[in-house]
Design a protein around this motif. Structure first.
Motif, PDB file in Angstrom:
ATOM      1  N   PRO A 322       0.808  -1.230   0.000  1.00 33.96           N
ATOM      2  CA  PRO A 322       0.000   0.000   0.000  1.00 33.96           C
ATOM      3  C   PRO A 322       0.843   1.284   0.000  1.00 33.96           C
ATOM      4  O   PRO A 322       0.528   2.230  -0.726  1.00 33.96           O
ATOM      5  N   ALA A 323       1.908   1.320   0.798  1.00 29.73           N
ATOM      6  CA  ALA A 323       2.767   2.509   0.809  1.00 29.73           C
ATOM      7  C   ALA A 323       3.447   2.699  -0.542  1.00 29.73           C
ATOM      8  O   ALA A 323       3.651   3.826  -0.998  1.00 29.73           O
ATOM      9  N   GLY A 324       3.773   1.600  -1.188  1.00 35.24           N
ATOM     10  CA  GLY A 324       4.385   1.680  -2.508  1.00 35.24           C
ATOM     11  C   GLY A 324       3.430   2.247  -3.549  1.00 35.24           C
ATOM     12  O   GLY A 324       3.836   2.995  -4.452  1.00 35.24           O
ATOM     13  N   GLN A 325       2.148   1.913  -3.409  1.00 31.85           N
ATOM     14  CA  GLN A 325       1.147   2.461  -4.348  1.00 31.85           C
ATOM     15  C   GLN A 325       1.006   3.971  -4.160  1.00 31.85           C
ATOM     16  O   GLN A 325       0.870   4.724  -5.139  1.00 31.85           O
ATOM     17  N   VAL A 326       1.051   4.433  -2.896  1.00 26.98           N
ATOM     18  CA  VAL A 326       1.005   5.880  -2.638  1.00 26.98           C
ATOM     19  C   VAL A 326       2.243   6.549  -3.220  1.00 26.98           C
ATOM     20  O   VAL A 326       2.150   7.626  -3.825  1.00 26.98           O
ATOM     21  N   LEU A 327       3.399   5.910  -3.048  1.00 28.05           N
ATOM     22  CA  LEU A 327       4.635   6.471  -3.592  1.00 28.05           C
ATOM     23  C   LEU A 327       4.569   6.572  -5.113  1.00 28.05           C
ATOM     24  O   LEU A 327       4.951   7.603  -5.687  1.00 28.05           O
ATOM     25  N   ASP A 328       4.092   5.534  -5.774  1.00 30.88           N
ATOM     26  CA  ASP A 328       3.981   5.559  -7.244  1.00 30.88           C
ATOM     27  C   ASP A 328       3.081   6.691  -7.714  1.00 30.88           C
ATOM     28  O   ASP A 328       3.382   7.392  -8.692  1.00 30.88           O
ATOM     29  N   LYS A 329       1.973   6.890  -7.021  1.00 34.23           N
ATOM     30  CA  LYS A 329       1.042   7.954  -7.385  1.00 34.23           C
ATOM     31  C   LYS A 329       1.698   9.327  -7.226  1.00 34.23           C
ATOM     32  O   LYS A 329       1.575  10.202  -8.099  1.00 34.23           O
ATOM     33  N   ALA A 330       2.413   9.507  -6.113  1.00 32.43           N
ATOM     34  CA  ALA A 330       3.074  10.786  -5.863  1.00 32.43           C
ATOM     35  C   ALA A 330       4.191  11.041  -6.859  1.00 32.43           C
ATOM     36  O   ALA A 330       4.355  12.174  -7.350  1.00 32.43           O
ATOM     37  N   SER A 429       3.676   5.786   4.103  1.00 35.67           N
ATOM     38  CA  SER A 429       2.778   5.075   5.020  1.00 35.67           C
ATOM     39  C   SER A 429       2.110   6.022   6.012  1.00 35.67           C
ATOM     40  O   SER A 429       1.034   5.727   6.542  1.00 35.67           O
ATOM     41  N   TYR A 430       2.763   7.178   6.259  1.00 37.30           N
ATOM     42  CA  TYR A 430       2.161   8.183   7.143  1.00 37.30           C
ATOM     43  C   TYR A 430       0.814   8.639   6.586  1.00 37.30           C
ATOM     44  O   TYR A 430      -0.147   8.850   7.332  1.00 37.30           O
ATOM     45  N   LEU A 431       0.739   8.792   5.277  1.00 39.47           N
ATOM     46  CA  LEU A 431      -0.501   9.240   4.640  1.00 39.47           C
ATOM     47  C   LEU A 431      -1.609   8.217   4.808  1.00 39.47           C
ATOM     48  O   LEU A 431      -2.789   8.570   4.902  1.00 39.47           O
ATOM     49  N   LEU A 432      -1.243   6.952   4.845  1.00 37.50           N
ATOM     50  CA  LEU A 432      -2.248   5.898   4.999  1.00 37.50           C
ATOM     51  C   LEU A 432      -2.850   5.883   6.400  1.00 37.50           C
ATOM     52  O   LEU A 432      -3.957   5.364   6.595  1.00 37.50           O
ATOM     53  N   ARG A 433      -2.123   6.437   7.358  1.00 37.57           N
ATOM     54  CA  ARG A 433      -2.612   6.412   8.745  1.00 37.57           C
ATOM     55  C   ARG A 433      -3.499   7.606   9.089  1.00 37.57           C
ATOM     56  O   ARG A 433      -4.118   7.629  10.153  1.00 37.57           O
ATOM     57  N   LEU A 434      -3.543   8.604   8.228  1.00 41.46           N
ATOM     58  CA  LEU A 434      -4.337   9.799   8.513  1.00 41.46           C
ATOM     59  C   LEU A 434      -5.833   9.516   8.340  1.00 41.46           C
ATOM     60  O   LEU A 434      -6.268   9.028   7.298  1.00 41.46           O
ATOM     61  N   GLN A 435      -6.623   9.838   9.350  1.00 47.49           N
ATOM     62  CA  GLN A 435      -8.067   9.593   9.312  1.00 47.49           C
ATOM     63  C   GLN A 435      -8.819  10.769   8.701  1.00 47.49           C
ATOM     64  O   GLN A 435      -9.879  10.603   8.107  1.00 47.49           O
ATOM     65  N   ASP A 436      -8.268  11.973   8.879  1.00 45.56           N
ATOM     66  CA  ASP A 436      -8.892  13.184   8.356  1.00 45.56           C
ATOM     67  C   ASP A 436      -8.606  13.283   6.856  1.00 45.56           C
ATOM     68  O   ASP A 436      -7.459  13.449   6.445  1.00 45.56           O
ATOM     69  N   LYS A 437      -9.642  13.175   6.038  1.00 45.49           N
ATOM     70  CA  LYS A 437      -9.469  13.161   4.580  1.00 45.49           C
ATOM     71  C   LYS A 437      -8.857  14.453   4.067  1.00 45.49           C
ATOM     72  O   LYS A 437      -7.963  14.435   3.206  1.00 45.49           O
ATOM     73  N   ALA A 438      -9.294  15.596   4.603  1.00 44.89           N
ATOM     74  CA  ALA A 438      -8.765  16.883   4.150  1.00 44.89           C
ATOM     75  C   ALA A 438      -7.282  17.003   4.478  1.00 44.89           C
ATOM     76  O   ALA A 438      -6.480  17.464   3.657  1.00 44.89           O
ATOM     77  N   LYS A 439      -6.927  16.580   5.673  1.00 43.68           N
ATOM     78  CA  LYS A 439      -5.517  16.639   6.062  1.00 43.68           C
ATOM     79  C   LYS A 439      -4.687  15.687   5.212  1.00 43.68           C
ATOM     80  O   LYS A 439      -3.561  16.001   4.821  1.00 43.68           O
ATOM     81  N   ALA A 440      -5.241  14.512   4.927  1.00 44.05           N
ATOM     82  CA  ALA A 440      -4.521  13.534   4.111  1.00 44.05           C
ATOM     83  C   ALA A 440      -4.249  14.100   2.715  1.00 44.05           C
ATOM     84  O   ALA A 440      -3.145  13.930   2.168  1.00 44.05           O
ATOM     85  N   ASP A 442      -4.028  17.296   1.918  1.00 43.91           N
ATOM     86  CA  ASP A 442      -3.051  18.371   2.064  1.00 43.91           C
ATOM     87  C   ASP A 442      -1.639  17.816   2.216  1.00 43.91           C
ATOM     88  O   ASP A 442      -0.692  18.302   1.579  1.00 43.91           O
ATOM     89  N   GLU A 443      -1.491  16.780   3.048  1.00 40.22           N
ATOM     90  CA  GLU A 443      -0.166  16.182   3.267  1.00 40.22           C
ATOM     91  C   GLU A 443       0.341  15.480   2.007  1.00 40.22           C
ATOM     92  O   GLU A 443       1.533  15.485   1.714  1.00 40.22           O
ATOM     93  N   PHE A 444      -0.567  14.878   1.252  1.00 36.67           N
ATOM     94  CA  PHE A 444      -0.154  14.246   0.002  1.00 36.67           C
ATOM     95  C   PHE A 444       0.372  15.298  -0.974  1.00 36.67           C
ATOM     96  O   PHE A 444       1.372  15.081  -1.663  1.00 36.67           O
ATOM     97  N   GLY A 445      -0.290  16.456  -1.015  1.00 35.43           N
ATOM     98  CA  GLY A 445       0.182  17.530  -1.877  1.00 35.43           C
ATOM     99  C   GLY A 445       1.573  18.006  -1.492  1.00 35.43           C
ATOM    100  O   GLY A 445       2.416  18.265  -2.364  1.00 35.43           O
ATOM    101  N   ARG A 446       1.807  18.142  -0.198  1.00 37.36           N
ATOM    102  CA  ARG A 446       3.139  18.542   0.269  1.00 37.36           C
ATOM    103  C   ARG A 446       4.182  17.481  -0.099  1.00 37.36           C
ATOM    104  O   ARG A 446       5.320  17.797  -0.454  1.00 37.36           O
ATOM    105  N   PHE A 447       3.790  16.208   0.007  1.00 40.13           N
ATOM    106  CA  PHE A 447       4.692  15.111  -0.346  1.00 40.13           C
ATOM    107  C   PHE A 447       5.077  15.195  -1.825  1.00 40.13           C
ATOM    108  O   PHE A 447       6.255  15.053  -2.189  1.00 40.13           O
ATOM    109  N   VAL A 448       4.098  15.453  -2.684  1.00 32.05           N
ATOM    110  CA  VAL A 448       4.362  15.589  -4.119  1.00 32.05           C
ATOM    111  C   VAL A 448       5.309  16.760  -4.370  1.00 32.05           C
ATOM    112  O   VAL A 448       6.246  16.664  -5.174  1.00 32.05           O
ATOM    113  N   GLU A 449       5.088  17.879  -3.672  1.00 34.78           N
ATOM    114  CA  GLU A 449       5.958  19.040  -3.841  1.00 34.78           C
ATOM    115  C   GLU A 449       7.387  18.737  -3.417  1.00 34.78           C
ATOM    116  O   GLU A 449       8.352  19.198  -4.038  1.00 34.78           O
ATOM    117  N   ASP A 450       7.552  17.956  -2.349  1.00 34.93           N
ATOM    118  CA  ASP A 450       8.902  17.555  -1.917  1.00 34.93           C
ATOM    119  C   ASP A 450       9.607  16.756  -3.005  1.00 34.93           C
ATOM    120  O   ASP A 450      10.798  16.958  -3.272  1.00 34.93           O
TER     121      ASP A 450
END
Length: 463
Positions: A322-330, A429-440, A442-450
């Protein structure tokens, strides 16, 4: 007070006989003075040890073996401590199973120290050839930390049965004439020979086989402390060999690359195969397999995660769960082609807690990260990426050699020891643990920018 007289510092039989009699007579430990040889005893120690009582009580065999080692220790309290343990076993036969008992733990540490000293003697005794009236004799000088000379003598008799030899130590000297072993009082280093004709050949051989690529100074000093160097001919070369190790290693690497035509893939495959049998820490015992890095060895961007997860452990590949799928998307949104990157982890084995049929990720500790750093260092030597992205705090610690926070190091280039740059961001994997959809989101966007920032920096360095 009872005085227990022992013949020598390592008189196990004398201690056992006296301890049995004292324990059978129920003499408390604080009422016994243990005295070696003819030295003056305790001021109030004036009663003799009682006569032994046959068949009074028995002790477990492990205690006897423990006592045999501890008696050879240099701690003057060893006899009294062993006697206290013996009294405890008389009343509590299962006391040897209490691994938390401070007295038992101290005795086991002492036994370990004696075994270590015996190993050092076997490893670091160096015989020198001397001509005497009786013929050729080989003489060595050694300074043990404990009273191990007699207990260690059998090893040298078996190993050098056909030689006539002497081992001189400050406390006791032993001599073998091919048939019998004799003892004499302790000696000084001046009584030992300072060298012989063979040593120059030995130094030449040692210098020739010295491998700078495998030099680990800390590990070497742990196994061969400096106190032994002065007694061994080859150690005179060690300082200059250490000093020249880096230059020699660079020449070896350059030569090896020339021999294989610059094919780093061959070297990487050999490294991967070696890592498959890694036992540098305990994590290999429960993991399915080593999960090594994956990607092009010519990659300019390296991504380093924490450790493989459950699916990675089963597949033997990094970031396929699952973390790898998030990484691929980012990566896709950041414009980074994963096939052109090298992806690996700071720790190569899956650490987990078993909960029923599920294996739950468990964060690796500092010693596990440090043990695995050797592998990622070798990966970086082969790939030499200008830019490395640390996915999470564990990866950052592995790469930087110190603990850093993501919030304190994110968004800035950090210099690595090999000259490359490190950019720190979150682990997917941090993104997968976030329960708040809006925060998730936002954090995914920051991850992509990094990831975009790291990729832009890579292009700037290449320009």
């Amino acid at each position: 007070m009872r005085v227990a007289q022992l013949a020598t510092e390592d008189d196990f039989d004398g201690w056992r006989t006296a301890a049995r009699a004292l324990a059978a007579a129920r003499v408390p430990a604080d009422q016994v003075v243990w005295q070696v040889g003819e030295r003056a005893g305790d001021l109030f120690g004036d009663e003799a040890v009682p006569e032994a009582v046959a068949g009074a009580f028995s002790v477990p065999r492990p205690f006897v073996e423990l006592a045999q080692s501890v008696v050879a220790h240099s701690d003057p309290e060893r006899f009294a401590m062993l006697y206290r343990m013996l009294l405890r076993l008389r009343d509590q036969p299962g006391a040897m199973d209490d691994r938390a008992d401070p007295l038992l733990r101290r005795l086991e540490e002492m036994a370990k120290g004696v075994r270590r000293d015996m190993h050092k003697m076997r490893a670091f005794v160096r015989f020198r050839e001397v001509e005497t009236e009786e013929g050729t004799r080989f003489v060595a000088w050694f300074e043990p930390e404990h009273h191990i000379v007699r207990v260690n003598a059998g090893f040298f008799v078996r190993r050098f049965a056909s030689m006539h030899w002497s081992i001189l130590t400050p406390e006791l000297s032993i001599h073998w004439d091919g048939e019998s072993l004799t003892e004499s009082p302790g000696a000084t280093k001046a009584d030992a020979p300072q060298g012989d004709a063979v040593e120059e050949v030995w130094r030449t051989y040692y210098g020739s086989i010295f491998n700078p690529a495998r030099l680990k100074v800390g590990a070497m000093l742990k196994e061969m402390p400096r106190k032994y160097w002065k007694n061994m001919p080859e150690t005179a070369l060690v300082p200059q060999l250490i000093a020249g190790a880096q230059a020699r290693e660079a020449r070896m690497v350059a030569a090896s690359r020339a021999d294989i035509g610059g094919n780093a893939r061959v070297a990487w495959e050999a490294l991967r195969d070696e890592a498959a049998a890694c036992t540098r820490c305990h994590l290999y015992r429960c993991a399915t397999q080593t999960v090594f890095g994956e990607g092009e060895v010519s990659a300019k961007l390296m991504l380093v995660g924490e450790q493989p997860g459950d699916q990675e452990d089963l597949a033997g590949k990094p970031f396929v769960g699952p973390a790898g799928q998030v990484l691929d998307k980012a990566l896709a949104q950041a414009g980074v082609d994963r096939s052109n990157t090298y992806v690996t982890n700071a720790v190569k084995h899956f650490k987990f807690e078993q909960r029923g049929k599920r294996r739950i990720h468990s964060k690796p500790n500092g010693s596990e990260i440090d043990a695995c750093r050797w592998w990622i260092d070798q990966e970086r030597v082969l790939i030499r990426p200008p830019v490395t992205v640390a996915l999470g705090a564990t990866a950052a610690r592995s790469l930087l050699g110190k603990v850093v926070t993501i919030s304190g190091s994110r968004g800035q280039p950090l210099k690595l020891a090999d000259g490359g740059e490190c950019w720190v961001t979150i682990h997917p994997s941090y993104l997968l643990r976030l329960q708040d959809k809006a925060k998730a989101e936002d954090e995914f966007g920051r991850f992509v920018e990094d990831l975009k920032t790291a990729n832009v920096r890579l292009r700037d360095l290449a320009a």
